[in-house]
Design a protein around this motif. Structure first.
Motif, PDB file in Angstrom:
ATOM      1  N   CYS A  39       0.820  -1.411   0.091  1.00 19.19           N
ATOM      2  CA  CYS A  39      -0.037   0.076   0.003  1.00 19.19           C
ATOM      3  C   CYS A  39       0.694   1.187   0.086  1.00 19.19           C
ATOM      4  O   CYS A  39       0.532   2.353  -0.655  1.00 19.19           O
ATOM      5  CB  CYS A  39      -0.693  -0.065   1.137  1.00 19.19           C
ATOM      6  N   GLU A  42       2.416   1.743  -3.666  1.00 13.92           N
ATOM      7  CA  GLU A  42       1.494   2.142  -4.362  1.00 13.92           C
ATOM      8  C   GLU A  42       0.978   3.727  -4.340  1.00 13.92           C
ATOM      9  O   GLU A  42       0.667   4.377  -5.017  1.00 13.92           O
ATOM     10  CB  GLU A  42       0.261   1.475  -4.395  1.00 13.92           C
ATOM     11  N   TRP A  43       1.086   4.044  -2.826  1.00 11.32           N
ATOM     12  CA  TRP A  43       0.584   5.313  -2.501  1.00 11.32           C
ATOM     13  C   TRP A  43       1.534   6.371  -2.857  1.00 11.32           C
ATOM     14  O   TRP A  43       1.260   7.563  -3.359  1.00 11.32           O
ATOM     15  CB  TRP A  43       0.551   5.514  -0.974  1.00 11.32           C
ATOM     16  N   LEU A 115      -2.493   4.483   6.839  1.00 11.79           N
ATOM     17  CA  LEU A 115      -1.989   3.334   6.699  1.00 11.79           C
ATOM     18  C   LEU A 115      -1.553   2.569   7.889  1.00 11.79           C
ATOM     19  O   LEU A 115      -1.985   1.292   7.993  1.00 11.79           O
ATOM     20  CB  LEU A 115      -0.832   3.352   5.489  1.00 11.79           C
ATOM     21  N   LEU A 247      -4.038  -1.222  -3.346  1.00 14.85           N
ATOM     22  CA  LEU A 247      -4.443   0.071  -2.685  1.00 14.85           C
ATOM     23  C   LEU A 247      -6.092  -0.076  -3.160  1.00 14.85           C
ATOM     24  O   LEU A 247      -7.025   0.601  -2.655  1.00 14.85           O
ATOM     25  CB  LEU A 247      -3.871   1.026  -3.068  1.00 14.85           C
ATOM     26  N   ASP A 251      -9.065  -0.049  -0.200  1.00 14.54           N
ATOM     27  CA  ASP A 251      -9.186   1.301   0.103  1.00 14.54           C
ATOM     28  C   ASP A 251     -10.406   1.563   0.940  1.00 14.54           C
ATOM     29  O   ASP A 251     -10.275   2.143   2.085  1.00 14.54           O
ATOM     30  CB  ASP A 251      -9.719   2.095  -1.261  1.00 14.54           C
ATOM     31  N   ILE A 254      -9.251   0.018   4.541  1.00 14.57           N
ATOM     32  CA  ILE A 254      -8.326   1.093   5.338  1.00 14.57           C
ATOM     33  C   ILE A 254      -9.246   1.930   5.911  1.00 14.57           C
ATOM     34  O   ILE A 254      -8.800   2.401   7.129  1.00 14.57           O
ATOM     35  CB  ILE A 254      -7.520   1.618   4.187  1.00 14.57           C
TER      36      ILE A 254
END
Length: 271
Positions: A39, A42-43, A115, A247, A251, A254
């Motif tokens: 994550c 990818e963020w 996260l 992600l 989403d 999270i």
């Protein structure tokens, strides 16, 4: 696209369910840290961040805060609640609000808050009494919200929810997602009462929590869509065939996992 997505789901769901029910704690911890790392990577596209030293520092901060958070959980949860309030305002006023929050350091800050809190909440819930069962219920609620909203939206969606953020989401789809989530919540409530996981007097509170899980998971989905729209990308990655990146699939979770975890603690308390 839909067929590929369906096949991937058909393979992944039994694997995830089996893993949560039967995996040893070290495996759960390892997988959670792996998902946290994916994550974070990818963020970086949502920041965006391309310089290698900055990328390493970004991921390092995410993991540092994850380990630090264990002793500061409720402080982080409070900060996250305030953060989500600002995110809702950003969603409702997008794109007019973009000049206010559309800075790389703000996108990074959101990752540093959300996260680690998600991963820590997931791990803590897995170790609480009946934690694996609570986790599965959360996954079923979030999966149902997403799937039902998608199917109903495709079949009869006409009125856009927030078209500037996510043109594909409709009011009809959201209503279908809510209905599906509440039905799964009702099925879960039968299991909860049958196995005495909660007092019968907590039944209404459980449904309030289910409704909130649907709402916050929808916000989480829209939030990542808004960040992707800001940097003009369709998916956060391509690791999962038919679904995009990790992600893209996490989403909603999270956003929902910390709220759900705190809700279960509240339901199990004497208040």
């Amino acid at each position: 696209m839909f067929f590929q997505r369906f096949l991937t789901t058909l393979l992944l769901v039994p694997l995830v369910v089996f893993g949560i029910l039967h995996a040893k704690p070290p495996i759960i911890q390892t997988v959670t840290l792996l998902l946290l790392g994916l994550c974070a990577v990818e963020w970086l596209q949502l920041v965006p961040c391309t310089q290698r030293p900055q990328r390493i520092a970004f991921c390092g901060i995410v993991f540092f805060l994850f380990f630090l958070l264990t002793n500061m959980y409720y402080l982080f949860a409070t900060i996250a609640a305030i953060t989500w309030a600002f995110i809702v305002l950003a969603l409702l006023t997008y794109p007019q609000s973009l000049p206010i929050w559309g800075r790389s350091w703000i996108s990074s800050l959101w990752a540093f808050i959300l996260l680690p809190l998600f991963a820590n909440s997931f791990l803590q819930m897995s170790t609480m009494p009946h934690g694996r069962v609570w986790l599965l219920m959360l996954l079923f609620l979030v999966w149902t919200a997403d799937t039902a909203a998608y199917l109903v939206g495709k079949l009869c969606g006409k009125h856009k929810l927030i078209p500037a953020v996510s043109p594909g989401k409709t009011l009809e789809g959201s209503a279908g997602g809510l209905l599906g989530t509440m039905l799964v919540g009702w099925a879960c409530s039968i299991y909860i009462q049958t196995h005495n996981l909660l007092q019968a007097s907590k039944n209404l509170s459980w449904f309030i929590l289910v409704f909130f899980v649907f709402f916050i998971s929808l916000i989480g989905d829209l939030f990542i869509s808004m960040l992707k729209r800001r940097v003009q990308i369709k998916d956060s990655g391509n690791l999962i065939p038919g679904h995009g990146g990790v992600l893209d699939r996490l989403d909603s979770l999270i956003a929902a996992c910390p709220a759900y975890y705190l809700g279960i603690i509240w339901l199990q308390s004497g208040t």
